[in-house]
Motif scaffolding. Structure first.
Motif, short mmCIF file in Angstrom:
data_model
loop_
_atom_site.label_atom_id
_atom_site.label_comp_id
_atom_site.label_asym_id
_atom_site.label_seq_id
_atom_site.Cartn_x
_atom_site.Cartn_y
_atom_site.Cartn_z
N UNK A 195 -4.93 6.90 -6.53
CA UNK A 195 -5.88 7.25 -5.48
C UNK A 195 -6.26 6.02 -4.65
N UNK A 196 -6.38 4.88 -5.31
CA UNK A 196 -6.70 3.65 -4.60
C UNK A 196 -5.59 3.28 -3.63
N UNK A 197 -4.34 3.36 -4.08
CA UNK A 197 -3.21 3.03 -3.22
C UNK A 197 -3.11 4.02 -2.05
N UNK A 198 -3.38 5.29 -2.31
CA UNK A 198 -3.35 6.29 -1.24
C UNK A 198 -4.45 6.01 -0.21
N UNK A 199 -5.63 5.63 -0.69
CA UNK A 199 -6.72 5.31 0.20
C UNK A 199 -6.37 4.13 1.09
N UNK A 200 -5.76 3.11 0.50
CA UNK A 200 -5.36 1.93 1.27
C UNK A 200 -4.31 2.29 2.32
N UNK A 201 -3.39 3.15 1.94
CA UNK A 201 -2.35 3.59 2.87
C UNK A 201 -2.94 4.37 4.04
N UNK A 202 -3.90 5.25 3.74
CA UNK A 202 -4.54 6.05 4.79
C UNK A 202 -5.36 5.17 5.73
N UNK A 203 -5.79 4.01 5.27
CA UNK A 203 -6.53 3.08 6.11
C UNK A 203 -5.62 2.31 7.07
N UNK A 204 -4.33 2.55 6.95
CA UNK A 204 -3.37 1.87 7.83
C UNK A 204 -2.90 0.54 7.30
N UNK A 205 -3.13 0.28 6.01
CA UNK A 205 -2.66 -0.97 5.41
C UNK A 205 -1.14 -0.97 5.39
N UNK A 206 -0.54 -2.11 5.74
CA UNK A 206 0.92 -2.20 5.84
C UNK A 206 1.59 -2.30 4.48
N UNK A 207 2.89 -2.09 4.47
CA UNK A 207 3.65 -2.08 3.22
C UNK A 207 3.56 -3.37 2.44
N UNK A 208 3.60 -4.51 3.11
CA UNK A 208 3.54 -5.80 2.40
C UNK A 208 2.19 -5.99 1.73
N UNK A 209 1.12 -5.59 2.41
CA UNK A 209 -0.20 -5.71 1.82
C UNK A 209 -0.36 -4.73 0.66
N UNK A 210 0.20 -3.53 0.80
CA UNK A 210 0.16 -2.57 -0.29
C UNK A 210 0.90 -3.11 -1.51
N UNK A 211 2.00 -3.79 -1.27
CA UNK A 211 2.76 -4.38 -2.38
C UNK A 211 1.91 -5.43 -3.10
N UNK A 212 1.13 -6.21 -2.34
CA UNK A 212 0.25 -7.21 -2.96
C UNK A 212 -0.87 -6.52 -3.74
N UNK A 213 -1.39 -5.41 -3.18
CA UNK A 213 -2.43 -4.66 -3.90
C UNK A 213 -1.89 -4.18 -5.25
N UNK A 214 -0.69 -3.65 -5.21
CA UNK A 214 -0.08 -3.14 -6.43
C UNK A 214 0.16 -4.26 -7.44
N UNK A 215 0.63 -5.40 -6.95
CA UNK A 215 0.85 -6.55 -7.83
C UNK A 215 -0.47 -7.03 -8.44
N UNK A 216 -1.55 -6.96 -7.65
CA UNK A 216 -2.86 -7.37 -8.15
C UNK A 216 -3.31 -6.48 -9.31
N UNK A 217 -3.13 -5.18 -9.15
CA UNK A 217 -3.51 -4.25 -10.21
C UNK A 217 -2.68 -4.47 -11.47
#
Length: 305
Positions: free
Chosen positions: A54-76
């Motif tokens: 749900x957190x990753x989906x929320x970030x995606x819906x906010x318009x966060x780019x793929x590279x930043x999403x990858x960093x979010x995932x790595x952080x988790x």
């Protein structure tokens, strides 16, 4: 999650996972955003796989780019791996998250005349102007990241050899050359403008860091300060750019001048040559444009009476 726990996790990222300080801080920011989403009644230490999704989906819906999403995932993943090592958790709920699709947009590159227009627009009638000309000449001439320009110290500059010792990502050092024009402006700055900026130094600052580039207070120039100066220069020159665009332009112009890919990789400090290969695609686009221009002109010449 308390700030003390965050600092402990930060230490783990630096020591155990060998993350760069900037990367570690980015991971901490991700965790803070995740905690905000869960609310005060729930802790991210106890979050499940669905919470992570749900957190990753929320970030995606906010318009966060793929590279930043990858960093979010790595952080988790790193955070829950840390909890596992601390025996605070038996599983890693972020382990099975799907990697986001990364954009393959080619970096923007300035033409040589755009670079010249940008740099020539910097006024040289003040210490700040002389510093800015030396700074951006050096960033382009050596392909520096903004963090590398910020961390540059006097002991890292070797004028006789026209070389810099650069402190890159992950604490890696490399030796790279800089051009004669950049060297001339840098020497002018060190002889005239830097001493003037140093005189404005506040008493609480001491000349211990030996920073090359100083701000108005005589302290080391910051990333934010460099970005602000480039915005001002954009308005003066009419050339829209970013600091990293100068680095992209440096790499592309090297390849256009006949440099081989492996040499450009070493100069840029890329760990993998696949990162450097993006510049060959830019060159391919230029070659296609040249090809069309030549053959259109050639065809027009043949068809003319």
């Amino acid at each position: 999650m308390t700030e003390i726990q965050l600092r402990t996790f930060y230490g783990y990222l630096i020591s155990a996972e060998a993350r760069a300080p900037l990367t570690a801080k980015t991971y901490l920011n991700t965790l803070r955003v995740f905690q905000e989403q869960l609310g005060a009644e729930r802790l991210i230490e106890n979050a499940g796989e669905q919470d992570c999704v749900q957190f990753m989906l929320m970030r995606s819906e906010q318009g966060i780019t793929g590279r930043t999403l990858a960093k979010d995932q790595a952080a988790l993943r790193s955070f829950y791996r840390f909890l596992q090592l601390e025996n605070l958790r038996s599983d890693n709920p972020a382990e099975q998250l799907e990697m986001p699709r990364l954009e393959k947009n080619l970096p923007r590159v300035l033409a040589l005349d755009e670079v010249n227009t940008l740099l020539s627009a910097i006024p040289l009638d003040t210490p700040n102007g002389i510093r800015d000309r030396a700074l951006f000449e050096l960033i382009y001439s050596a392909g520096l990241r903004v963090s590398e320009a910020v961390s540059l110290s006097l002991e890292d500059v070797f004028f006789n050899e026209q070389l810099l010792k650069v402190h890159g990502k992950g604490g890696k050092e490399r030796i790279i050359p800089f051009g004669s024009q950049a060297g001339e402006y840098l020497m002018q700055y060190l002889k005239t403008a830097r001493p003037a900026l140093l005189k404005s130094q506040h008493r609480e600052h001491t000349e211990t860091t030996g920073a090359v580039f100083l701000n108005n207070r005589g302290a080391r120039l910051t990333r934010k300060g460099i970005w602000k100066r480039l915005q001002d220069i954009e308005q003066l020159s009419g050339v829209t750019t970013k600091i990293h665009t100068l680095r992209h332009s440096y790499a592309t112009h090297l390849l256009a001048g006949g440099a081989d890919l492996r040499s450009v990789q070493c100069l840029l400090g890329h760990s993998s040559i696949t990162t450097t290969q993006v510049y060959t695609h830019i060159e391919d686009k230029d070659l296609e444009a040249y090809h069309r221009r030549f053959f259109e002109q050639d065809g027009a010449a043949k068809n003319s009476p």
